[in-house]
Design a protein around this motif. Structure first.
Motif, PDB file in Angstrom:
ATOM      1  N   PHE A   1       1.677   4.441  -0.968  1.00 39.31           N
ATOM      2  CA  PHE A   1       1.065   5.603  -0.318  1.00 39.31           C
ATOM      3  C   PHE A   1       0.115   5.146   0.784  1.00 39.31           C
ATOM      4  O   PHE A   1      -0.604   4.160   0.631  1.00 39.31           O
ATOM      5  CB  PHE A   1       0.249   6.433  -1.308  1.00 39.31           C
ATOM      6  CG  PHE A   1       0.941   6.790  -2.587  1.00 39.31           C
ATOM      7  CD1 PHE A   1       2.326   6.797  -2.687  1.00 39.31           C
ATOM      8  CD2 PHE A   1       0.199   7.131  -3.705  1.00 39.31           C
ATOM      9  CE1 PHE A   1       2.964   7.133  -3.875  1.00 39.31           C
ATOM     10  CE2 PHE A   1       0.818   7.466  -4.899  1.00 39.31           C
ATOM     11  CZ  PHE A   1       2.207   7.461  -4.977  1.00 39.31           C
TER      12      PHE A   1
ATOM     13  N   HIS B   1     -13.368   4.070   4.576  1.00 43.61           N
ATOM     14  CA  HIS B   1     -13.226   2.745   4.002  1.00 43.61           C
ATOM     15  C   HIS B   1     -14.462   2.355   3.238  1.00 43.61           C
ATOM     16  O   HIS B   1     -15.501   3.005   3.342  1.00 43.61           O
ATOM     17  CB  HIS B   1     -12.920   1.727   5.096  1.00 43.61           C
ATOM     18  CG  HIS B   1     -13.991   1.611   6.146  1.00 43.61           C
ATOM     19  ND1 HIS B   1     -13.971   2.360   7.312  1.00 43.61           N
ATOM     20  CD2 HIS B   1     -15.128   0.880   6.184  1.00 43.61           C
ATOM     21  CE1 HIS B   1     -15.058   2.053   8.042  1.00 43.61           C
ATOM     22  NE2 HIS B   1     -15.776   1.175   7.379  1.00 43.61           N
TER      23      HIS B   1
ATOM     24  N   ALA C   1       3.073   9.272   3.018  1.00 44.49           N
ATOM     25  CA  ALA C   1       1.972  10.143   2.637  1.00 44.49           C
ATOM     26  C   ALA C   1       2.170  10.644   1.210  1.00 44.49           C
ATOM     27  O   ALA C   1       3.288  10.953   0.788  1.00 44.49           O
ATOM     28  CB  ALA C   1       1.889  11.334   3.590  1.00 44.49           C
ATOM     29  N   SER C   2       1.069  10.752   0.469  1.00 45.32           N
ATOM     30  CA  SER C   2       1.175  11.251  -0.897  1.00 45.32           C
ATOM     31  C   SER C   2       1.738  12.674  -0.925  1.00 45.32           C
ATOM     32  O   SER C   2       2.430  13.058  -1.876  1.00 45.32           O
ATOM     33  CB  SER C   2      -0.186  11.204  -1.582  1.00 45.32           C
ATOM     34  OG  SER C   2      -1.110  12.066  -0.943  1.00 45.32           O
TER      35      SER C   2
ATOM     36  N   VAL D   1      -8.993   8.303   6.075  1.00 54.23           N
ATOM     37  CA  VAL D   1      -9.563   7.845   4.810  1.00 54.23           C
ATOM     38  C   VAL D   1     -10.778   6.988   5.088  1.00 54.23           C
ATOM     39  O   VAL D   1     -10.723   6.043   5.883  1.00 54.23           O
ATOM     40  CB  VAL D   1      -8.519   7.046   4.008  1.00 54.23           C
ATOM     41  CG1 VAL D   1      -9.165   6.419   2.779  1.00 54.23           C
ATOM     42  CG2 VAL D   1      -7.374   7.945   3.589  1.00 54.23           C
TER      43      VAL D   1
ATOM     44  N   GLU E   1      -2.573   6.530   1.348  1.00 46.56           N
ATOM     45  CA  GLU E   1      -3.901   6.660   0.749  1.00 46.56           C
ATOM     46  C   GLU E   1      -4.360   5.392   0.045  1.00 46.56           C
ATOM     47  O   GLU E   1      -5.561   5.221  -0.192  1.00 46.56           O
ATOM     48  CB  GLU E   1      -3.904   7.830  -0.250  1.00 46.56           C
ATOM     49  CG  GLU E   1      -3.894   9.196   0.406  1.00 46.56           C
ATOM     50  CD  GLU E   1      -2.512   9.703   0.784  1.00 46.56           C
ATOM     51  OE1 GLU E   1      -2.403  10.871   1.165  1.00 46.56           O
ATOM     52  OE2 GLU E   1      -1.523   8.913   0.704  1.00 46.56           O
ATOM     53  N   PHE E   2      -3.435   4.509  -0.301  1.00 45.61           N
ATOM     54  CA  PHE E   2      -3.802   3.294  -1.025  1.00 45.61           C
ATOM     55  C   PHE E   2      -4.027   2.100  -0.109  1.00 45.61           C
ATOM     56  O   PHE E   2      -4.472   1.040  -0.554  1.00 45.61           O
ATOM     57  CB  PHE E   2      -2.739   2.954  -2.073  1.00 45.61           C
ATOM     58  CG  PHE E   2      -3.219   2.028  -3.145  1.00 45.61           C
ATOM     59  CD1 PHE E   2      -4.277   2.393  -3.972  1.00 45.61           C
ATOM     60  CD2 PHE E   2      -2.627   0.794  -3.319  1.00 45.61           C
ATOM     61  CE1 PHE E   2      -4.738   1.531  -4.962  1.00 45.61           C
ATOM     62  CE2 PHE E   2      -3.075  -0.077  -4.307  1.00 45.61           C
ATOM     63  CZ  PHE E   2      -4.131   0.294  -5.138  1.00 45.61           C
TER      64      PHE E   2
ATOM     65  N   ALA F   1      -5.527  13.166   8.070  1.00 44.97           N
ATOM     66  CA  ALA F   1      -6.238  12.883   6.816  1.00 44.97           C
ATOM     67  C   ALA F   1      -6.821  11.491   6.825  1.00 44.97           C
ATOM     68  O   ALA F   1      -6.412  10.636   6.061  1.00 44.97           O
ATOM     69  CB  ALA F   1      -5.286  13.052   5.636  1.00 44.97           C
TER      70      ALA F   1
ATOM     71  N   ARG G   1     -10.134   3.739  11.776  1.00 46.80           N
ATOM     72  CA  ARG G   1     -11.363   3.962  11.021  1.00 46.80           C
ATOM     73  C   ARG G   1     -12.570   3.233  11.607  1.00 46.80           C
ATOM     74  O   ARG G   1     -13.653   3.275  11.041  1.00 46.80           O
ATOM     75  CB  ARG G   1     -11.164   3.525   9.565  1.00 46.80           C
ATOM     76  CG  ARG G   1     -10.072   4.268   8.820  1.00 46.80           C
ATOM     77  CD  ARG G   1     -10.314   5.751   8.759  1.00 46.80           C
ATOM     78  NE  ARG G   1     -11.621   6.046   8.189  1.00 46.80           N
ATOM     79  CZ  ARG G   1     -12.334   7.128   8.470  1.00 46.80           C
ATOM     80  NH1 ARG G   1     -11.873   8.011   9.338  1.00 46.80           N
ATOM     81  NH2 ARG G   1     -13.503   7.328   7.911  1.00 46.80           N
TER      82      ARG G   1
ATOM     83  N   TRP H   1      -0.546  10.821   9.766  1.00 43.90           N
ATOM     84  CA  TRP H   1      -1.421  10.877   8.600  1.00 43.90           C
ATOM     85  C   TRP H   1      -2.852  10.508   8.975  1.00 43.90           C
ATOM     86  O   TRP H   1      -3.804  11.160   8.546  1.00 43.90           O
ATOM     87  CB  TRP H   1      -0.890   9.963   7.500  1.00 43.90           C
ATOM     88  CG  TRP H   1      -1.773   9.936   6.291  1.00 43.90           C
ATOM     89  CD1 TRP H   1      -1.812  10.860   5.293  1.00 43.90           C
ATOM     90  CD2 TRP H   1      -2.756   8.958   5.984  1.00 43.90           C
ATOM     91  NE1 TRP H   1      -2.750  10.514   4.364  1.00 43.90           N
ATOM     92  CE2 TRP H   1      -3.351   9.345   4.754  1.00 43.90           C
ATOM     93  CE3 TRP H   1      -3.203   7.783   6.596  1.00 43.90           C
ATOM     94  CZ2 TRP H   1      -4.360   8.612   4.140  1.00 43.90           C
ATOM     95  CZ3 TRP H   1      -4.204   7.046   5.983  1.00 43.90           C
ATOM     96  CH2 TRP H   1      -4.786   7.462   4.779  1.00 43.90           C
TER      97      TRP H   1
ATOM     98  N   LEU I   1      -4.069  12.400  -7.690  1.00 45.99           N
ATOM     99  CA  LEU I   1      -3.700  12.589  -6.281  1.00 45.99           C
ATOM    100  C   LEU I   1      -2.342  13.255  -6.134  1.00 45.99           C
ATOM    101  O   LEU I   1      -2.185  14.241  -5.396  1.00 45.99           O
ATOM    102  CB  LEU I   1      -3.711  11.233  -5.563  1.00 45.99           C
ATOM    103  CG  LEU I   1      -3.210  11.211  -4.122  1.00 45.99           C
ATOM    104  CD1 LEU I   1      -4.146  11.975  -3.211  1.00 45.99           C
ATOM    105  CD2 LEU I   1      -3.044   9.756  -3.638  1.00 45.99           C
TER     106      LEU I   1
END
Length: 251
Positions: free
Chosen positions: A133, A251, A161-162, A249, A135-136, A247, A203, A243, A11
């Motif tokens: 992050f 789940h 953010a990554s 994510v 993202e995690f 972007a 989400r 974010w 990543l």
């Protein structure tokens, strides 16, 4: 410069490689898929030949206590030895804000061991400690899910953010070695349970988030200071809301 990225297929590594290439550097992403395995030492001497800088963004495939300690000890020892043989002038390593304040976690103990090896090693270095992050966050929620309930503490995180992690690593890699540690964090500290609620809302995840001060994070309890950066940290620009909008994510 000639820059090698260990963990270059991951990543952070992919984004870092793109940034450094755009800045005009020669970049070599290295990973087991390219024949470079830092844990065994395979391919390190070859890939580091002629390198000016090496950036280590590798991560253990297992977070089990013994496995993660072996990963970071072995890979770091091999990387430092090979970098010294090759005359690499700067080793940049990605670590985690607050690692020393989460001693019950085998993962964070392994990161401290990695940092200690680098500090005592033969290669000029900069350790970049980043906060968690964005993202995690789904994985954190998953680890703390029982049925349709997610139990999390209200301890603060200041995630980022990554892409911003990659940007900071790219900046540091182009500078002289600090022979020390710097920190980078997201723009806002939020309670972990509130972070996951915001993620779930975005989400449309119907799991219930329950505040539980006894809930563990990588095997450790957290307090108000565990995972937040100190004074002087670089503050990254991307907020959680930005974010999530750009972007999302799954789940």
């Amino acid at each position: 410069m000639n820059i090698v990225i260990l963990g270059g297929s991951g990543l952070i590594g992919k984004q870092l490689a793109a940034r450094l290439q755009q800045a005009g550097h020669t970049v070599t992403p290295a990973s087991p898929s390219t024949g470079v395995n830092a844990v065994t030492g395979e391919g390190l001497d070859q890939v580091l030949a002629g390198a000016d800088v090496v950036v280590d963004v590798t991560n253990s495939p297992s977070f089990e206590d013994e496995a993660v300690m072996h990963f970071f000890r072995a890979s770091t020892q091999n990387l430092l030895a090979a970098s010294a043989r090759a005359g690499v002038g700067h080793c940049v390593a990605l670590s985690v804000v607050g690692s020393e304040r989460v001693p019950d976690s085998g993962y964070f103990r392994a990161k401290i061991a990695q940092e200690s090896l680098i500090k005592a090693g033969p290669v000029p270095y900069t350790i970049v400690r980043a906060t968690q992050f964005f993202e995690f966050l789904p994985a954190i929620a998953h680890m703390n899910t029982e049925g349709r309930t997610v139990r999390l503490p209200s301890a603060p995180l200041q995630p980022m953010a990554s892409a911003d992690v990659a940007a900071e690593l790219a900046r540091v890699a182009q500078l002289a070695p600090l022979n020390g540690t710097c920190e980078v964090a997201g723009p806002q500290a939020m309670a972990l349970d509130a972070l996951i609620r915001q993620l779930f809302e975005a989400r449309r995840d119907d799991r219930e988030v329950v505040s539980d001060p006894a809930a563990r994070y990588f095997g450790s309890t957290l307090d108000a200071n565990s995972l937040v950066p100190g004074h002087g940290a670089t503050i990254a620009p991307t907020s959680l809301a930005q974010w999530l909008a750009s972007a999302p994510v799954a789940h």
